[in-house]
Motif scaffolding. Structure first.
Motif, PDB file in Angstrom:
ATOM      1  N   ASP A  49       0.884  -1.204   0.039  1.00  0.00           N
ATOM      2  CA  ASP A  49       0.092   0.022  -0.401  1.00  0.00           C
ATOM      3  C   ASP A  49       0.820   1.284  -0.220  1.00  0.00           C
ATOM      4  O   ASP A  49       1.671   1.358   1.014  1.00  0.00           O
ATOM      5  N   VAL A  50       1.058   1.860  -0.953  1.00  0.00           N
ATOM      6  CA  VAL A  50       1.696   3.265  -1.223  1.00  0.00           C
ATOM      7  C   VAL A  50       0.829   4.377  -0.810  1.00  0.00           C
ATOM      8  O   VAL A  50      -0.082   4.483  -1.707  1.00  0.00           O
ATOM      9  N   ASP A  51       0.971   5.265  -0.315  1.00  0.00           N
ATOM     10  CA  ASP A  51       0.459   6.625  -0.231  1.00  0.00           C
ATOM     11  C   ASP A  51       0.760   7.450  -1.239  1.00  0.00           C
ATOM     12  O   ASP A  51       1.832   7.654  -1.736  1.00  0.00           O
ATOM     13  N   PRO A  52      -0.448   8.106  -1.888  1.00  0.00           N
ATOM     14  CA  PRO A  52      -0.114   8.813  -3.256  1.00  0.00           C
ATOM     15  C   PRO A  52       0.579  10.003  -2.893  1.00  0.00           C
ATOM     16  O   PRO A  52       1.246  10.499  -3.988  1.00  0.00           O
ATOM     17  N   SER A  53       0.597  10.576  -1.618  1.00  0.00           N
ATOM     18  CA  SER A  53       1.601  11.708  -1.561  1.00  0.00           C
ATOM     19  C   SER A  53       3.187  11.504  -1.672  1.00  0.00           C
ATOM     20  O   SER A  53       3.900  12.418  -1.485  1.00  0.00           O
ATOM     21  N   VAL A  54       3.565  10.205  -1.678  1.00  0.00           N
ATOM     22  CA  VAL A  54       5.023   9.985  -1.572  1.00  0.00           C
ATOM     23  C   VAL A  54       5.730  10.567  -3.018  1.00  0.00           C
ATOM     24  O   VAL A  54       5.394  10.256  -4.011  1.00  0.00           O
ATOM     25  N   PRO A  55       6.581  11.241  -2.702  1.00  0.00           N
ATOM     26  CA  PRO A  55       7.166  12.073  -4.101  1.00  0.00           C
ATOM     27  C   PRO A  55       7.807  11.026  -5.040  1.00  0.00           C
ATOM     28  O   PRO A  55       8.287  10.072  -4.681  1.00  0.00           O
ATOM     29  N   TYR A 107      14.285  19.334   5.531  1.00  0.00           N
ATOM     30  CA  TYR A 107      15.211  18.812   4.792  1.00  0.00           C
ATOM     31  C   TYR A 107      14.854  17.961   3.661  1.00  0.00           C
ATOM     32  O   TYR A 107      15.396  17.533   2.783  1.00  0.00           O
ATOM     33  N   GLY A 108      13.428  17.655   3.665  1.00  0.00           N
ATOM     34  CA  GLY A 108      12.878  16.843   2.465  1.00  0.00           C
ATOM     35  C   GLY A 108      11.806  16.105   3.206  1.00  0.00           C
ATOM     36  O   GLY A 108      10.545  16.850   3.403  1.00  0.00           O
ATOM     37  N   VAL A 109      11.732  14.956   3.248  1.00  0.00           N
ATOM     38  CA  VAL A 109      10.749  13.974   3.967  1.00  0.00           C
ATOM     39  C   VAL A 109      11.282  13.071   4.879  1.00  0.00           C
ATOM     40  O   VAL A 109      12.619  12.508   4.537  1.00  0.00           O
ATOM     41  N   SER A 157      11.785   4.629   9.949  1.00  0.00           N
ATOM     42  CA  SER A 157      11.512   6.266   9.601  1.00  0.00           C
ATOM     43  C   SER A 157      13.064   6.510   9.208  1.00  0.00           C
ATOM     44  O   SER A 157      14.017   6.158   9.907  1.00  0.00           O
ATOM     45  N   ILE A 158      13.279   7.084   7.847  1.00  0.00           N
ATOM     46  CA  ILE A 158      14.501   7.231   7.346  1.00  0.00           C
ATOM     47  C   ILE A 158      14.385   8.717   6.674  1.00  0.00           C
ATOM     48  O   ILE A 158      13.690   8.896   5.950  1.00  0.00           O
ATOM     49  N   PRO A 159      15.173   9.545   6.934  1.00  0.00           N
ATOM     50  CA  PRO A 159      15.142  11.114   6.296  1.00  0.00           C
ATOM     51  C   PRO A 159      15.778  10.896   4.739  1.00  0.00           C
ATOM     52  O   PRO A 159      16.650  10.107   4.641  1.00  0.00           O
ATOM     53  N   GLN A 160      14.779  11.569   3.730  1.00  0.00           N
ATOM     54  CA  GLN A 160      15.115  11.493   2.513  1.00  0.00           C
ATOM     55  C   GLN A 160      15.154  12.920   1.866  1.00  0.00           C
ATOM     56  O   GLN A 160      14.292  13.784   2.566  1.00  0.00           O
ATOM     57  N   THR A 218       9.099  16.682  -6.325  1.00  0.00           N
ATOM     58  CA  THR A 218       8.019  16.615  -5.390  1.00  0.00           C
ATOM     59  C   THR A 218       6.820  16.136  -6.042  1.00  0.00           C
ATOM     60  O   THR A 218       5.636  15.885  -5.226  1.00  0.00           O
ATOM     61  N   SER A 219       6.865  16.042  -7.296  1.00  0.00           N
ATOM     62  CA  SER A 219       5.411  15.288  -7.712  1.00  0.00           C
ATOM     63  C   SER A 219       5.117  14.129  -7.220  1.00  0.00           C
ATOM     64  O   SER A 219       5.981  13.210  -6.639  1.00  0.00           O
ATOM     65  N   GLU A 220       3.846  13.415  -7.620  1.00  0.00           N
ATOM     66  CA  GLU A 220       3.331  12.365  -6.849  1.00  0.00           C
ATOM     67  C   GLU A 220       3.760  11.315  -7.616  1.00  0.00           C
ATOM     68  O   GLU A 220       4.039  11.143  -8.855  1.00  0.00           O
ATOM     69  N   CYS A 221       3.967  10.159  -6.788  1.00  0.00           N
ATOM     70  CA  CYS A 221       4.669   8.965  -7.485  1.00  0.00           C
ATOM     71  C   CYS A 221       3.711   8.194  -8.400  1.00  0.00           C
ATOM     72  O   CYS A 221       4.360   7.273  -9.090  1.00  0.00           O
ATOM     73  N   MET A 222       2.523   8.381  -8.349  1.00  0.00           N
ATOM     74  CA  MET A 222       1.805   7.827  -9.429  1.00  0.00           C
ATOM     75  C   MET A 222       0.725   8.632  -9.987  1.00  0.00           C
ATOM     76  O   MET A 222       0.229   9.436  -9.407  1.00  0.00           O
ATOM     77  N   SER A 223       0.613   8.239 -11.322  1.00  0.00           N
ATOM     78  CA  SER A 223      -0.353   9.149 -12.137  1.00  0.00           C
ATOM     79  C   SER A 223      -0.635   8.346 -13.153  1.00  0.00           C
ATOM     80  O   SER A 223       0.061   7.230 -13.722  1.00  0.00           O
ATOM     81  N   VAL A 224      -1.835   8.890 -14.121  1.00  0.00           N
ATOM     82  CA  VAL A 224      -2.286   8.133 -15.400  1.00  0.00           C
ATOM     83  C   VAL A 224      -2.375   9.196 -16.320  1.00  0.00           C
ATOM     84  O   VAL A 224      -2.999  10.484 -15.955  1.00  0.00           O
TER      85      VAL A 224
END
Length: 869
Positions: A286-292, A333-335, A407-410, A415-421
């Motif tokens: 399950d991947v959250d849509p907000s993941v860069p 610093y990012g996410v 939890s790992i700093p990245q 910044t665009s979302e990781c999934m789209s169609v």
């Protein structure tokens, strides 16, 4: 005093103890001075000395050893001021004795001597002052003075003896620690060296076994070779774990940061894990849509963390499944990348949780252990997570499963979302997925969350039903563009699904073993079911091309570049089927080297690879090729599910783009565009259903030559040529497995199982018209049931030869050179109810026309789900 002793915790504590004692002593001295009207100017010096001591202690600009001497000298000066007053004569020994005891903690014998000398000087000065003042000393006064001197000398001597003993003990302990450290280092070096040495022959075992598998025709030998290859890979993975752990243990771990896409990471992990997953367990991602879409981290370590966490979950889970949740939280610093892996397994108690990060620890270790592995997985995860500045927590209860959160700093690159169609408004997606079939309620919740996040991330509407009747009603009311169907759900009405596939793209979400009927238009989407493969399916747009036959590109030299061995194996199989000459490289650097030494017609390049990514490798290959005036297409081969990925890769300089998992139609469209027309030819699809009279006549003639009565066979199939052909091909496909098992039971004398197999052969042979073979099987069945071993020994080989001839005759008649997928149908009972569940990315995104169509259902058939933004 040695440096090792100075670094001792007791020595460091002594600094504070001396300063506190100095402060108390000075405070008492100041109060006594004020009460007895001693010299006021001296109090200023006392206060200044104390202040200087605390300042240098707090600032710590100079070494601890020098600071200690400064405190001591100032403290001895204060003691001298106290001792020169006659009221303190016989108090000096008590005060100095306490001071010496405190100074013993420093481990510095010179400071003990300083204290003794200070006392002697102060006491001597006090005695001399008394004598000069005309005071007479009684024998008692003299004896008391001598006793005080003796006490101070005794305390000083005892303190120096204690310090000497401490030095000896700590020195011995340091030597033992050093020896243990050396032994551990030598052991780690040995393990690392052995692992490196074993890697070379293991690589040969894996590589050569794969080559042999491709060449071998005998299925029994192929299975043995597969076992050898799997065993070699398992050893290879354990070697990698040993090397990783040895680096962590020795503190030599380096972090190599590079840009990556979470889609590529998950594609590689899923490919690696799929062969190990028990089909009875569900792996839910399950991947959250907000993941860069693009972040920066150590990709190798990130993959290893996911691999060990997921494999641990699968290893200790007997029923249910493993849920992998990936999300991010923004920071300056990012996410922070959050990875949560939860299983429904056996869980752990408090004692096991305390040991989980210990090296070589396993929850069921011992002589009765039921799981494999070295017990290094969680230690490696712990080391890798902390090396990247992250943290890890574990929660578990016996028989309740385990949840691991990382939890790992990245750093965020894109910044665009990781999934789209592309064009989500043009898509109408259906899903025939009955989650109630899963007994474990947690698995049902996992899948519901996945569907919800897919609709949110891809911004599409999805209509989910859980029974075939609801699906039929849905397809009458709404024109679907795509339909995702579960494996069991597909089998509820195969004919309806096949008919529906003429108008709708259908993907069956299934395990590796699932096979579709011959000639099916439906595609298989291998489990696990998660967002990125779904996005690849939705982004693919089929083209209505005339079927020119099977496309081949014979003798086209292709180089496939990918850092994941399983991806290379899959790609080799696909490109070999087109008649291409395939070479592989597992890194960008190797690809450059191969292109310098060899000539290729086309290169397929993975994007995210360690060391050098696909974009840089492509540009360097182009630069080298331009020197030789050579030009060949380079195509990006990636699991990126972002709709803008193709544009990005073309802009970088690639000639084409193919997403993973590879879609045949998409691959062929790219090949047609980038390869010269002269190298592409078409051959008749002999494996597809062909009911033409000419083909059927030739096939029937060949079948009659091997003893098959085609008229009887057609009669049993009600003169349906397509059905008869499917039956024949299934008979030939299953023959090898049946013959191997039959031979095993024959050799072992297991007549019960032998009778079962020849009974089945009797029926299937009769069904296709192989009457003589059917009769032989019948007689062998009777002999087996009556335990007539003599008859079986005399007639088994004759029956086997005819079975082989008929099988080969069928393959020749229909032009089949390899096993063709076939499957048996299974009964399936649907759940009661006819619910259609609506998943929409946003309430405003649901078109009015869809609302009208959906609302035409009965109220009790619709459940609408609107995900939160």
């Amino acid at each position: 005093m040695g440096d090792k002793f100075r670094d001792n915790e007791l020595f460091n504590t002594a600094h504070v103890m001396i300063l506190i004692s100095y402060t108390i002593f000075s405070t008492v001295l100041i109060l006594e001075s004020l009460l007895l009207s001693w010299e006021k100017w001296a109090l200023v010096i006392v206060i200044a000395g104390l202040s200087i001591s605390w300042v240098i202690h707090i600032r710590q600009r100079i070494s601890g050893y020098i600071r200690l001497w400064v405190y001591s000298v100032l403290m001895m000066g204060t003691f001298f001021f106290y001792g020169v007053h006659t009221t303190s004569t016989f108090d000096l020994a008590v005060v100095m004795g306490a001071v010496i005891i405190i100074y013993t903690m420093t481990g510095v014998k010179a400071l003990i001597k300083l204290c003794v000398v200070t006392y002697c000087v102060t006491m001597a000065y006090e005695v001399w002052t008394l004598v000069m003042d005309g005071n007479a000393f009684t024998p008692l006064d003299v004896s008391r003075i001598m006793l005080h001197y003796a006490i101070i000398f005794m305390i000083g001597w005892v303190s120096t003896v204690i310090i000497d003993k401490w030095h000896a003990v700590l020195g011995s302990a340091d030597n033992q620690i050093s020896e243990l450290g050396d032994a551990t280092t030598r052991l780690s070096d040995f393990l690392a060296n052995v692992s490196h040495e074993i890697r070379t022959p293991i690589n040969a075992v894996i590589g050569l076994s794969k080559v042999c598998i491709k060449r071998e025709k005998d299925e029994a030998i192929k299975r043995d070779l597969d076992a050898i290859s799997a065993g070699g890979k398992r050893v290879y993975e354990q070697i990698s774990d040993i090397l990783d752990y040895s680096e962590i243990d020795r503190g030599n771990l380096a972090v190599n940061y590079e840009d990556y896409m979470i889609s590529s990471i998950l594609n590689d992990i899923v490919t690696e894990i799929r062969p190990y997953k028990n089909p009875r367990l569900e792996l839910v991602i399950d991947v959250d849509p907000s993941v860069p879409s693009i972040m920066n981290a150590d990709v190798y370590k990130l993959k290893k963390i996911l691999w060990h966490l997921i494999m641990n979950g699968l290893k200790y889970t007997r029923e249910g499944g493993v849920y992998v949740r990936i999300s991010t939280k923004p920071h300056e610093y990012g996410v922070n990348l959050y990875i949560e892996v939860t299983d429904t397994g056996i869980g752990m108690n408090g004692e096991e949780l305390d040991k989980i990060f210990d090296r070589f620890y396993q929850g069921d270790s011992g002589r009765t252990r039921t799981t494999s592995g070295l017990g290094l997985g969680m230690s490696i995860v712990y080391g890798f997570v902390y090396s990247m500045g992250g943290f890890i927590t574990v929660e578990s209860e016996p028989d309740e499963g385990t949840s691991v959160r990382v939890s790992i700093p990245q750093t965020v690159v894109d910044t665009s979302e990781c999934m789209s169609v592309n064009n989500p408004e043009d898509l109408c997606i259906g899903a025939f997925l009955n989650f109630d079939k899963y007994i474990n309620p947690q698995v049902r919740e996992y899948y519901n969350s996945v569907v919800l996040n897919i609709t949110r991330g891809l911004k599409v509407s999805l209509h989910r039903v859980d029974n075939i009747d609801s699906l039929k009603k849905l397809t009458k009311k709404i024109q679907l563009t795509h339909l995702f169907v579960g494996e069991e759900e597909y089998e509820t009405d195969v004919d309806f699904m096949e008919e529906l596939s003429k108008d709708v793209r259908i993907e069956v979400v299934a395990n590796e073993s699932f096979k579709l009927p011959l000639g099916s238009r439906i595609k298989i989407l291998k489990k696990p079911f998660y967002c990125f493969p779904v996005a690849s399916v939705l982004n693919y747009q089929s083209e209505d091309l005339e079927d020119e036959g099977k496309m081949v590109c014979r003798n086209v030299r292709v180089l496939v570049v990918d850092d994941e061995p399983m991806n290379l194996t899959v790609a080799m199989g696909i490109f070999n089927s087109y008649g291409m000459i395939v070479a592989t490289a597992d890194s960008g650097i190797e690809a450059i080297s191969r292109c310098k030494r060899n000539s290729y017609d086309i290169v397929f390049m993975d994007h995210m690879m360690p060391g050098m990514d696909g974009v840089e490798a492509m540009k360097r290959i182009r630069a080298e090729a331009s020197k030789e005036h050579d030009d060949f297409p380079i195509v990006a081969l990636t699991a990126n599910a972002v709709s803008s990925a193709k544009e990005m890769f073309i802009k970088e300089g690639f000639d084409g783009f193919v997403s993973k998992p590879i879609e045949t139609e998409e691959l062929e469209r790219v090949l047609k565009r980038v390869l010269p027309v002269s190298v592409i030819t078409y051959e008749k699809r002999v494996s597809e259903e062909n009911t033409g009279e000419e083909v059927s006549k030739k096939a029937f003639e060949r079948l009659k030559e091997v003893g098959i009565d085609t008229e009887k066979g057609m009669h049993y199939c009600q003169n349906d040529r397509g059905f008869y052909k499917s039956l024949m091909l299934q008979f030939a496909t299953e023959a090898l497995t049946k013959k191997v098992n039959m031979e095993r039971y024959f050799e072992s004398g297991d007549l019960t199982n032998y009778a079962i197999l020849v009974h089945a052969l009797k029926s299937t042979a009769k069904m296709i018209g192989a009457t003589e073979l059917s009769e032989k099987a019948r007689l062998l069945e009777e002999a087996a049931k009556s335990s007539d071993r003599t008859y079986i020994d005399n007639h088994h080989e004759d029956m086997n030869i005819q079975y082989e001839n008929i099988t080969n005759g069928i393959k020749t008649a229909y032009g089949v050179d390899e096993d063709i997928a076939s499957r048996d149908s299974h009964d399936y009972t649907t759940e009661d109810g006819e619910d259609v569940m609506e998943f929409s990315p946003d309430e405003e995104d649901v078109k009015e026309s869809y609302k009208q169509e959906v609302n035409s259902f009965d109220d009790d058939e619709i459940m609408e789900f609107l995900p939160e933004e």
